[in-house]
Design a protein around this motif. Structure first.
Motif, PDB file in Angstrom:
ATOM      1  N   THR A   3     -35.125   1.091  50.028  1.00  0.00           N
ATOM      2  CA  THR A   3     -35.481   1.302  48.724  1.00  0.00           C
ATOM      3  C   THR A   3     -34.736   2.521  48.229  1.00  0.00           C
ATOM      4  OG1 THR A   3     -37.349   2.900  49.285  1.00  0.00           O
ATOM      5  CG2 THR A   3     -37.813   0.466  49.274  1.00  0.00           C
ATOM      6  N   ALA A   4     -34.549   2.697  46.824  1.00  0.00           N
ATOM      7  CA  ALA A   4     -34.053   3.801  46.175  1.00  0.00           C
ATOM      8  C   ALA A   4     -34.658   3.753  44.840  1.00  0.00           C
ATOM      9  CB  ALA A   4     -32.448   3.580  46.184  1.00  0.00           C
ATOM     10  N   THR A   5     -34.551   5.236  44.402  1.00  0.00           N
ATOM     11  CA  THR A   5     -34.859   5.428  42.816  1.00  0.00           C
ATOM     12  C   THR A   5     -33.870   6.340  42.335  1.00  0.00           C
ATOM     13  OG1 THR A   5     -36.036   7.664  43.661  1.00  0.00           O
ATOM     14  CG2 THR A   5     -37.530   5.485  43.793  1.00  0.00           C
ATOM     15  N   ALA A   6     -34.173   6.095  40.903  1.00  0.00           N
ATOM     16  CA  ALA A   6     -32.986   6.851  40.215  1.00  0.00           C
ATOM     17  C   ALA A   6     -33.879   6.884  38.627  1.00  0.00           C
ATOM     18  CB  ALA A   6     -31.876   6.087  39.931  1.00  0.00           C
ATOM     19  N   SER A   7     -33.468   8.160  38.079  1.00  0.00           N
ATOM     20  CA  SER A   7     -33.975   8.290  36.497  1.00  0.00           C
ATOM     21  C   SER A   7     -32.956   8.718  35.747  1.00  0.00           C
ATOM     22  CB  SER A   7     -35.248   9.245  36.619  1.00  0.00           C
ATOM     23  OG  SER A   7     -34.704  10.401  37.041  1.00  0.00           O
ATOM     24  N   TYR A   8     -33.049   8.615  34.489  1.00  0.00           N
ATOM     25  CA  TYR A   8     -32.047   9.214  33.582  1.00  0.00           C
ATOM     26  C   TYR A   8     -32.849   9.744  32.380  1.00  0.00           C
ATOM     27  CZ  TYR A   8     -28.551   9.394  29.961  1.00  0.00           C
ATOM     28  OH  TYR A   8     -27.462   9.823  28.982  1.00  0.00           O
ATOM     29  N   GLN A   9     -32.866  11.301  32.018  1.00  0.00           N
ATOM     30  CA  GLN A   9     -33.567  11.713  30.882  1.00  0.00           C
ATOM     31  C   GLN A   9     -32.757  11.485  29.536  1.00  0.00           C
ATOM     32  OE1 GLN A   9     -33.887  15.905  32.317  1.00  0.00           O
ATOM     33  NE2 GLN A   9     -35.864  15.604  32.916  1.00  0.00           N
ATOM     34  N   THR A  10     -33.575  10.921  28.819  1.00  0.00           N
ATOM     35  CA  THR A  10     -33.058  10.421  27.634  1.00  0.00           C
ATOM     36  C   THR A  10     -34.303  10.212  26.517  1.00  0.00           C
ATOM     37  OG1 THR A  10     -31.594   8.860  26.229  1.00  0.00           O
ATOM     38  CG2 THR A  10     -32.851   8.055  28.035  1.00  0.00           C
ATOM     39  N   GLU A  11     -34.094  10.584  25.017  1.00  0.00           N
ATOM     40  CA  GLU A  11     -34.871  10.097  24.243  1.00  0.00           C
ATOM     41  C   GLU A  11     -35.055   8.583  23.975  1.00  0.00           C
ATOM     42  OE1 GLU A  11     -34.082  12.312  20.829  1.00  0.00           O
ATOM     43  OE2 GLU A  11     -34.580  14.169  21.807  1.00  0.00           O
ATOM     44  N   ASN A  12     -34.064   7.560  24.335  1.00  0.00           N
ATOM     45  CA  ASN A  12     -33.644   6.414  24.526  1.00  0.00           C
ATOM     46  C   ASN A  12     -34.257   5.422  25.268  1.00  0.00           C
ATOM     47  OD1 ASN A  12     -32.560   6.700  21.758  1.00  0.00           O
ATOM     48  ND2 ASN A  12     -30.785   7.722  22.639  1.00  0.00           N
ATOM     49  N   GLY A  13     -34.884   6.127  26.332  1.00  0.00           N
ATOM     50  CA  GLY A  13     -35.471   5.582  27.397  1.00  0.00           C
ATOM     51  C   GLY A  13     -36.066   4.038  27.172  1.00  0.00           C
ATOM     52  N   ARG A  14     -36.968   3.841  26.099  1.00  0.00           N
ATOM     53  CA  ARG A  14     -37.623   2.793  26.031  1.00  0.00           C
ATOM     54  C   ARG A  14     -36.572   1.752  25.204  1.00  0.00           C
ATOM     55  NH1 ARG A  14     -42.571   6.000  23.890  1.00  0.00           N
ATOM     56  NH2 ARG A  14     -44.219   5.553  25.650  1.00  0.00           N
ATOM     57  N   ARG A  15     -35.886   2.011  24.639  1.00  0.00           N
ATOM     58  CA  ARG A  15     -34.804   1.280  23.815  1.00  0.00           C
ATOM     59  C   ARG A  15     -33.798   0.708  24.743  1.00  0.00           C
ATOM     60  NH1 ARG A  15     -30.133   3.554  20.144  1.00  0.00           N
ATOM     61  NH2 ARG A  15     -29.102   3.601  22.194  1.00  0.00           N
ATOM     62  N   TYR A  16     -33.410   1.643  25.826  1.00  0.00           N
ATOM     63  CA  TYR A  16     -32.562   1.136  27.010  1.00  0.00           C
ATOM     64  C   TYR A  16     -33.506   0.087  27.804  1.00  0.00           C
ATOM     65  CZ  TYR A  16     -29.296   4.855  25.653  1.00  0.00           C
ATOM     66  OH  TYR A  16     -28.481   5.838  24.973  1.00  0.00           O
ATOM     67  N   LEU A  17     -34.772   0.368  28.202  1.00  0.00           N
ATOM     68  CA  LEU A  17     -35.269  -0.717  29.036  1.00  0.00           C
ATOM     69  C   LEU A  17     -35.556  -1.905  28.436  1.00  0.00           C
ATOM     70  CD1 LEU A  17     -37.284  -1.190  31.327  1.00  0.00           C
ATOM     71  CD2 LEU A  17     -39.160  -0.305  30.148  1.00  0.00           C
ATOM     72  N   ILE A  18     -35.991  -2.075  27.053  1.00  0.00           N
ATOM     73  CA  ILE A  18     -35.702  -3.091  26.370  1.00  0.00           C
ATOM     74  C   ILE A  18     -34.634  -3.919  26.306  1.00  0.00           C
ATOM     75  CG2 ILE A  18     -36.180  -4.173  23.975  1.00  0.00           C
ATOM     76  CD1 ILE A  18     -38.148  -2.164  23.465  1.00  0.00           C
ATOM     77  N   GLN A  19     -33.417  -3.102  26.025  1.00  0.00           N
ATOM     78  CA  GLN A  19     -32.253  -3.548  26.146  1.00  0.00           C
ATOM     79  C   GLN A  19     -31.863  -4.391  27.443  1.00  0.00           C
ATOM     80  OE1 GLN A  19     -29.282  -0.715  24.718  1.00  0.00           O
ATOM     81  NE2 GLN A  19     -27.825  -2.443  24.047  1.00  0.00           N
ATOM     82  N   LEU A  20     -32.101  -3.609  28.572  1.00  0.00           N
ATOM     83  CA  LEU A  20     -31.927  -4.034  29.789  1.00  0.00           C
ATOM     84  C   LEU A  20     -32.728  -5.397  29.925  1.00  0.00           C
ATOM     85  CD1 LEU A  20     -31.850  -0.609  31.813  1.00  0.00           C
ATOM     86  CD2 LEU A  20     -29.795  -2.319  31.887  1.00  0.00           C
ATOM     87  N   CYS A  21     -33.747  -5.266  29.629  1.00  0.00           N
ATOM     88  CA  CYS A  21     -34.765  -6.273  30.098  1.00  0.00           C
ATOM     89  C   CYS A  21     -34.282  -7.860  29.314  1.00  0.00           C
ATOM     90  CB  CYS A  21     -36.121  -6.213  29.643  1.00  0.00           C
ATOM     91  SG  CYS A  21     -36.939  -5.260  30.919  1.00  0.00           S
ATOM     92  N   LYS A  22     -33.966  -7.468  28.022  1.00  0.00           N
ATOM     93  CA  LYS A  22     -33.480  -8.614  27.186  1.00  0.00           C
ATOM     94  C   LYS A  22     -32.034  -9.089  27.754  1.00  0.00           C
ATOM     95  CE  LYS A  22     -35.430  -7.708  22.873  1.00  0.00           C
ATOM     96  NZ  LYS A  22     -35.501  -7.425  21.394  1.00  0.00           N
ATOM     97  N   HIS A  23     -31.134  -8.538  28.172  1.00  0.00           N
ATOM     98  CA  HIS A  23     -29.674  -8.651  28.617  1.00  0.00           C
ATOM     99  C   HIS A  23     -29.998  -9.372  29.903  1.00  0.00           C
ATOM    100  CE1 HIS A  23     -25.609  -8.687  29.149  1.00  0.00           C
ATOM    101  NE2 HIS A  23     -25.758  -8.232  30.575  1.00  0.00           N
ATOM    102  N   PHE A  24     -30.908  -8.933  31.001  1.00  0.00           N
ATOM    103  CA  PHE A  24     -30.903  -9.574  32.188  1.00  0.00           C
ATOM    104  C   PHE A  24     -31.680 -10.740  32.018  1.00  0.00           C
ATOM    105  CE2 PHE A  24     -31.179  -4.753  34.248  1.00  0.00           C
ATOM    106  CZ  PHE A  24     -29.665  -5.038  34.367  1.00  0.00           C
ATOM    107  N   ALA A  25     -32.459 -10.931  31.154  1.00  0.00           N
ATOM    108  CA  ALA A  25     -33.620 -12.199  30.887  1.00  0.00           C
ATOM    109  C   ALA A  25     -32.481 -13.580  30.594  1.00  0.00           C
ATOM    110  CB  ALA A  25     -34.446 -12.156  29.815  1.00  0.00           C
ATOM    111  N   HIS A  26     -31.198 -13.216  30.377  1.00  0.00           N
ATOM    112  CA  HIS A  26     -30.251 -14.311  30.184  1.00  0.00           C
ATOM    113  C   HIS A  26     -29.823 -14.874  31.291  1.00  0.00           C
ATOM    114  CE1 HIS A  26     -29.822 -13.616  25.776  1.00  0.00           C
ATOM    115  NE2 HIS A  26     -29.543 -12.372  26.078  1.00  0.00           N
ATOM    116  N   LYS A  27     -30.159 -14.388  32.519  1.00  0.00           N
ATOM    117  CA  LYS A  27     -29.664 -14.916  33.800  1.00  0.00           C
ATOM    118  C   LYS A  27     -30.731 -14.888  34.890  1.00  0.00           C
ATOM    119  CE  LYS A  27     -24.716 -14.464  33.118  1.00  0.00           C
ATOM    120  NZ  LYS A  27     -23.591 -14.458  33.927  1.00  0.00           N
ATOM    121  N   ILE A  28     -31.582 -13.898  34.852  1.00  0.00           N
ATOM    122  CA  ILE A  28     -32.386 -13.793  36.204  1.00  0.00           C
ATOM    123  C   ILE A  28     -34.005 -13.630  35.192  1.00  0.00           C
ATOM    124  CG2 ILE A  28     -30.990 -12.467  37.503  1.00  0.00           C
ATOM    125  CD1 ILE A  28     -32.171  -9.813  36.701  1.00  0.00           C
TER     126      ILE A  28
END
Length: 101
Positions: A3-28
């Motif tokens: 297992t591995a963990t990572a984090s990125y401090q940003t005010e845009n965390g929620r926006r990036y999460l939504i963007q990642l989920c929408k993008h990944f949902a096209h294939k997985i």
């Protein structure tokens, strides 16, 4: 199971999460729960990721049956986040090995 963990401090965390989920949902398969502060789950073959975000950043917890699958999952997450956060000049995530939950 590695297992591995990572984090990125940003005010845009929620926006990036939504963007990642929408993008990944096209294939997985992806799950996203906006009601609980922004949580997501997805799988990259045998690697599975839990993602969470708030106003302070975005966090990832990744698990896989072997190091090769773990490394592939890390690469997928990192390459996409780096692309989406280009304005912030993110170059890479600092992944840490973690004990399985």
């Amino acid at each position: 199971m590695p297992t591995a963990t990572a984090s990125y401090q940003t005010e845009n965390g929620r926006r990036y999460l939504i963007q990642l989920c929408k993008h990944f949902a096209h294939k997985i398969d992806v799950e996203y729960d906006a009601e609980h502060g922004g949580n997501g789950r997805c799988s990259f073959g045998p690697a599975a990721a839990k993602m969470s975000a708030d106003d302070t950043g975005i966090r990832f917890a990744l698990s896989a049956p072997d190091e090769e699958s773990l490394d592939r999952g890390k690469g997928v997450i990192e390459s996409h986040l780096v692309r989406f956060a280009f304005r912030e000049k993110l170059e890479r995530l600092d992944w840490k090995s973690a004990e399985p939950a």
